[in-house]
Design a protein around this motif. Structure first.
Motif, PDB file in Angstrom:
ATOM      1  N   PRO A 290      -5.354   4.552  -1.308  1.00 44.07           N
ATOM      2  CA  PRO A 290      -5.984   3.352  -1.880  1.00 44.07           C
ATOM      3  C   PRO A 290      -5.167   2.728  -3.012  1.00 44.07           C
ATOM      4  CG  PRO A 290      -7.442   5.285  -1.991  1.00 44.07           C
ATOM      5  CD  PRO A 290      -6.063   5.778  -1.726  1.00 44.07           C
ATOM      6  N   VAL A 291      -3.961   3.230  -3.272  1.00 44.63           N
ATOM      7  CA  VAL A 291      -3.140   2.740  -4.390  1.00 44.63           C
ATOM      8  C   VAL A 291      -2.120   1.732  -3.862  1.00 44.63           C
ATOM      9  CG1 VAL A 291      -1.473   3.402  -6.172  1.00 44.63           C
ATOM     10  CG2 VAL A 291      -3.454   4.857  -5.702  1.00 44.63           C
ATOM     11  N   PHE A 292      -1.976   0.630  -4.596  1.00 50.17           N
ATOM     12  CA  PHE A 292      -1.017  -0.405  -4.222  1.00 50.17           C
ATOM     13  C   PHE A 292       0.098  -0.483  -5.264  1.00 50.17           C
ATOM     14  CE2 PHE A 292      -4.546  -1.615  -1.616  1.00 50.17           C
ATOM     15  CZ  PHE A 292      -3.982  -2.202  -0.497  1.00 50.17           C
ATOM     16  N   HIS A 293       1.322  -0.366  -4.768  1.00 51.98           N
ATOM     17  CA  HIS A 293       2.521  -0.510  -5.598  1.00 51.98           C
ATOM     18  C   HIS A 293       2.778  -2.004  -5.761  1.00 51.98           C
ATOM     19  CE1 HIS A 293       7.038   0.825  -6.107  1.00 51.98           C
ATOM     20  NE2 HIS A 293       6.606   0.093  -7.116  1.00 51.98           N
ATOM     21  N   HIS A 294       2.888  -2.457  -7.005  1.00 54.72           N
ATOM     22  CA  HIS A 294       3.225  -3.858  -7.238  1.00 54.72           C
ATOM     23  C   HIS A 294       4.717  -4.048  -7.056  1.00 54.72           C
ATOM     24  CE1 HIS A 294       4.394  -7.187 -10.140  1.00 54.72           C
ATOM     25  NE2 HIS A 294       3.828  -7.773  -9.112  1.00 54.72           N
ATOM     26  N   VAL A 295       5.083  -4.971  -6.193  1.00 61.02           N
ATOM     27  CA  VAL A 295       6.488  -5.289  -5.948  1.00 61.02           C
ATOM     28  C   VAL A 295       6.911  -6.361  -6.948  1.00 61.02           C
ATOM     29  CG1 VAL A 295       8.153  -6.133  -4.251  1.00 61.02           C
ATOM     30  CG2 VAL A 295       6.198  -4.726  -3.506  1.00 61.02           C
ATOM     31  N   GLY A 296       7.991  -6.118  -7.679  1.00 61.68           N
ATOM     32  CA  GLY A 296       8.378  -6.995  -8.787  1.00 61.68           C
ATOM     33  C   GLY A 296       8.998  -8.307  -8.362  1.00 61.68           C
TER      34      GLY A 296
ATOM     35  N   ASP B 191       2.349  13.062   3.068  1.00 58.79           N
ATOM     36  CA  ASP B 191       3.367  12.030   2.882  1.00 58.79           C
ATOM     37  C   ASP B 191       3.111  10.782   3.720  1.00 58.79           C
ATOM     38  OD1 ASP B 191       4.647  13.584   1.068  1.00 58.79           O
ATOM     39  OD2 ASP B 191       6.396  14.031   2.308  1.00 58.79           O
ATOM     40  N   GLU B 192       2.572  10.936   4.911  1.00 57.41           N
ATOM     41  CA  GLU B 192       2.425   9.805   5.839  1.00 57.41           C
ATOM     42  C   GLU B 192       1.089   9.089   5.690  1.00 57.41           C
ATOM     43  OE1 GLU B 192       4.699   9.280   8.757  1.00 57.41           O
ATOM     44  OE2 GLU B 192       6.113  10.566   7.735  1.00 57.41           O
ATOM     45  N   GLN B 193       0.139   9.649   4.964  1.00 57.40           N
ATOM     46  CA  GLN B 193      -1.189   9.051   4.870  1.00 57.40           C
ATOM     47  C   GLN B 193      -1.194   7.781   4.021  1.00 57.40           C
ATOM     48  OE1 GLN B 193      -3.534  12.687   3.657  1.00 57.40           O
ATOM     49  NE2 GLN B 193      -5.128  11.607   4.820  1.00 57.40           N
ATOM     50  N   ALA B 194      -2.018   6.815   4.452  1.00 56.03           N
ATOM     51  CA  ALA B 194      -2.250   5.630   3.633  1.00 56.03           C
ATOM     52  C   ALA B 194      -3.182   6.000   2.489  1.00 56.03           C
ATOM     53  CB  ALA B 194      -2.866   4.525   4.478  1.00 56.03           C
TER      54      ALA B 194
ATOM     55  N   LEU C 283       3.147   9.512  -9.286  1.00 52.51           N
ATOM     56  CA  LEU C 283       2.465  10.515 -10.119  1.00 52.51           C
ATOM     57  C   LEU C 283       3.461  11.474 -10.752  1.00 52.51           C
ATOM     58  CD1 LEU C 283      -0.576  11.270  -7.762  1.00 52.51           C
ATOM     59  CD2 LEU C 283      -0.655  10.057  -9.959  1.00 52.51           C
ATOM     60  N   ALA C 284       4.511  11.834 -10.010  1.00 50.32           N
ATOM     61  CA  ALA C 284       5.528  12.743 -10.553  1.00 50.32           C
ATOM     62  C   ALA C 284       6.265  12.088 -11.717  1.00 50.32           C
ATOM     63  CB  ALA C 284       6.505  13.145  -9.452  1.00 50.32           C
ATOM     64  N   ASP C 285       6.566  10.808 -11.589  1.00 52.27           N
ATOM     65  CA  ASP C 285       7.232  10.105 -12.684  1.00 52.27           C
ATOM     66  C   ASP C 285       6.356  10.083 -13.931  1.00 52.27           C
ATOM     67  OD1 ASP C 285       9.770   9.446 -11.757  1.00 52.27           O
ATOM     68  OD2 ASP C 285       9.071   7.658 -10.720  1.00 52.27           O
ATOM     69  N   ARG C 286       5.084   9.776 -13.770  1.00 45.05           N
ATOM     70  CA  ARG C 286       4.193   9.727 -14.932  1.00 45.05           C
ATOM     71  C   ARG C 286       4.064  11.113 -15.575  1.00 45.05           C
ATOM     72  NH1 ARG C 286       4.556   7.189 -17.659  1.00 45.05           N
ATOM     73  NH2 ARG C 286       2.523   6.828 -18.623  1.00 45.05           N
TER      74      ARG C 286
ATOM     75  N   ARG D 167       0.840  -1.201   0.000  1.00 46.98           N
ATOM     76  CA  ARG D 167       0.000   0.000   0.000  1.00 46.98           C
ATOM     77  C   ARG D 167       0.876   1.251   0.000  1.00 46.98           C
ATOM     78  NH1 ARG D 167      -5.337   1.083   1.237  1.00 46.98           N
ATOM     79  NH2 ARG D 167      -5.687  -1.022   2.075  1.00 46.98           N
ATOM     80  N   CYS D 168       0.601   2.161  -0.915  1.00 53.48           N
ATOM     81  CA  CYS D 168       1.380   3.400  -1.007  1.00 53.48           C
ATOM     82  C   CYS D 168       0.963   4.388   0.083  1.00 53.48           C
ATOM     83  CB  CYS D 168       1.153   4.081  -2.358  1.00 53.48           C
ATOM     84  SG  CYS D 168       1.861   3.241  -3.772  1.00 53.48           S
ATOM     85  N   ASP D 169       1.951   5.014   0.698  1.00 56.58           N
ATOM     86  CA  ASP D 169       1.626   6.200   1.477  1.00 56.58           C
ATOM     87  C   ASP D 169       1.627   7.393   0.522  1.00 56.58           C
ATOM     88  OD1 ASP D 169       4.323   6.798   1.029  1.00 56.58           O
ATOM     89  OD2 ASP D 169       4.942   6.364   3.084  1.00 56.58           O
ATOM     90  N   GLY D 170       1.323   8.577   1.042  1.00 56.61           N
ATOM     91  CA  GLY D 170       1.234   9.745   0.173  1.00 56.61           C
ATOM     92  C   GLY D 170       2.527  10.046  -0.546  1.00 56.61           C
ATOM     93  N   ALA D 171       3.652   9.858   0.142  1.00 50.91           N
ATOM     94  CA  ALA D 171       4.953  10.148  -0.476  1.00 50.91           C
ATOM     95  C   ALA D 171       5.200   9.223  -1.657  1.00 50.91           C
ATOM     96  CB  ALA D 171       6.061  10.012   0.556  1.00 50.91           C
ATOM     97  N   ALA D 172       4.916   7.929  -1.495  1.00 55.67           N
ATOM     98  CA  ALA D 172       5.137   6.980  -2.586  1.00 55.67           C
ATOM     99  C   ALA D 172       4.193   7.263  -3.755  1.00 55.67           C
ATOM    100  CB  ALA D 172       4.935   5.556  -2.084  1.00 55.67           C
TER     101      ALA D 172
END
Length: 266
Positions: free
Chosen positions: A188-194, A183-186, A145-148, A135-140
């Motif tokens: 609803p987006v999940f980062h897929h770990v490769g 940055d610290e908030q949970a 989003l910045a990369d995209r 689960r992404c926190d706000g920072a992740a």
């Protein structure tokens, strides 16, 4: 259940040629290649019978053997890491009960991500493949989003059902999120770990299937399982305070080095 970790590594990356041999400097100033750091991450996983690097490139082979890794040479025609893992498992006799694909661009993968993945696959006899999601926190999320926004692929995101079966994976940030997060908030987006764990029958079937349109468009190997009616089990893992990022672009090197310094990783 016997467990094999395969680290697939190729030299000819479109986005980052020679990526496995890119040097990363740790907290103490020690410089090690990406492939060595990924191998060290694999060796830290408990309950594993064997760790190998699978490659088709002599430069990677020589570098891996120099730091002590066992290497399996595979075909240059492997389309992705899953096909390379399937070939490596076959070369090694095909006797392992679970094969883990820990991709060579993920040196920050904590050992408990892989241990949780193997444990869940062992407890799900009907599942042929499992993969972690974080689960992404706000920072992740803001980093993705910045990369995209900059035209880069910073990571893959996943959406899954109530029973944890994947609905889709994308290099876009899914689901769409209109709100902003600290940055610290949970989120609803999940980062897929490769990382992937396979049962041998699912892994052996994979190279026999043609590349489907979704896999081709997204460039995501796990979509081939879904396009052929195989469920992908998503296993939510906990960061436990550890930063996680994969090295997808040259711009990720200073980001990962900063994370290593923050975590005091050598």
């Amino acid at each position: 259940m016997s467990v094999l970790i395969v680290i697939p590594a190729r030299y000819a990356s479109t986005r980052y040629p020679g990526k496995p041999l890119a040097e990363l400097t740790g907290a103490t100033g020690q410089s090690r290649s990406l492939i060595e750091r990924s191998w060290r991450a694999a060796c830290a996983v408990g309950g594993v019978d064997r760790v190998v690097v699978a490659t088709d490139d002599d430069r990677i082979k020589d570098a891996a053997e120099a730091f002590g890794a066992k290497v399996v040479m595979t075909s240059p025609h492997c389309a992705n890491g899953t096909e390379r893992c399937a070939e490596a498992h076959h070369v090694l006799g095909g006797a392992y009960e679970i094969v883990v694909n820990l991709q060579g661009d993920a040196p920050l993968t904590p050992h408990w991500f892989v241990e949780s993945l193997v444990e869940r696959l062992r407890g799900a006899p009907d599942a042929g493949i499992a993969t972690p999601v974080l689960r992404c926190d706000g920072a992740a999320l803001n980093g993705l989003l910045a990369d995209r926004k900059a035209g880069r692929v910073g990571g893959t995101t996943a959406v899954f059902s109530a029973d944890n079966h994947a609905l889709y994976f994308s290099k876009e940030v899914i689901p769409f999120i209109a709100e902003t997060f600290t940055d610290e908030q949970a989120t609803p987006v999940f980062h897929h770990v490769g990382v992937y764990a396979y049962r041998p029958d699912a892994l052996e079937s994979y190279p026999t299937w043609p590349t489907g349109p979704l896999e081709r468009l997204e460039g995501l190997e796990q979509l081939r399982f879904m396009e052929n009616g195989r469920a992908v089990l998503c296993v939510e893992v906990e960061a436990k305070g550890r930063a996680f990022w994969e090295l997808n672009n040259p711009e990720d090197v200073p980001k990962i080095e900063a994370m290593m310094a923050q975590m005091a990783l050598e």
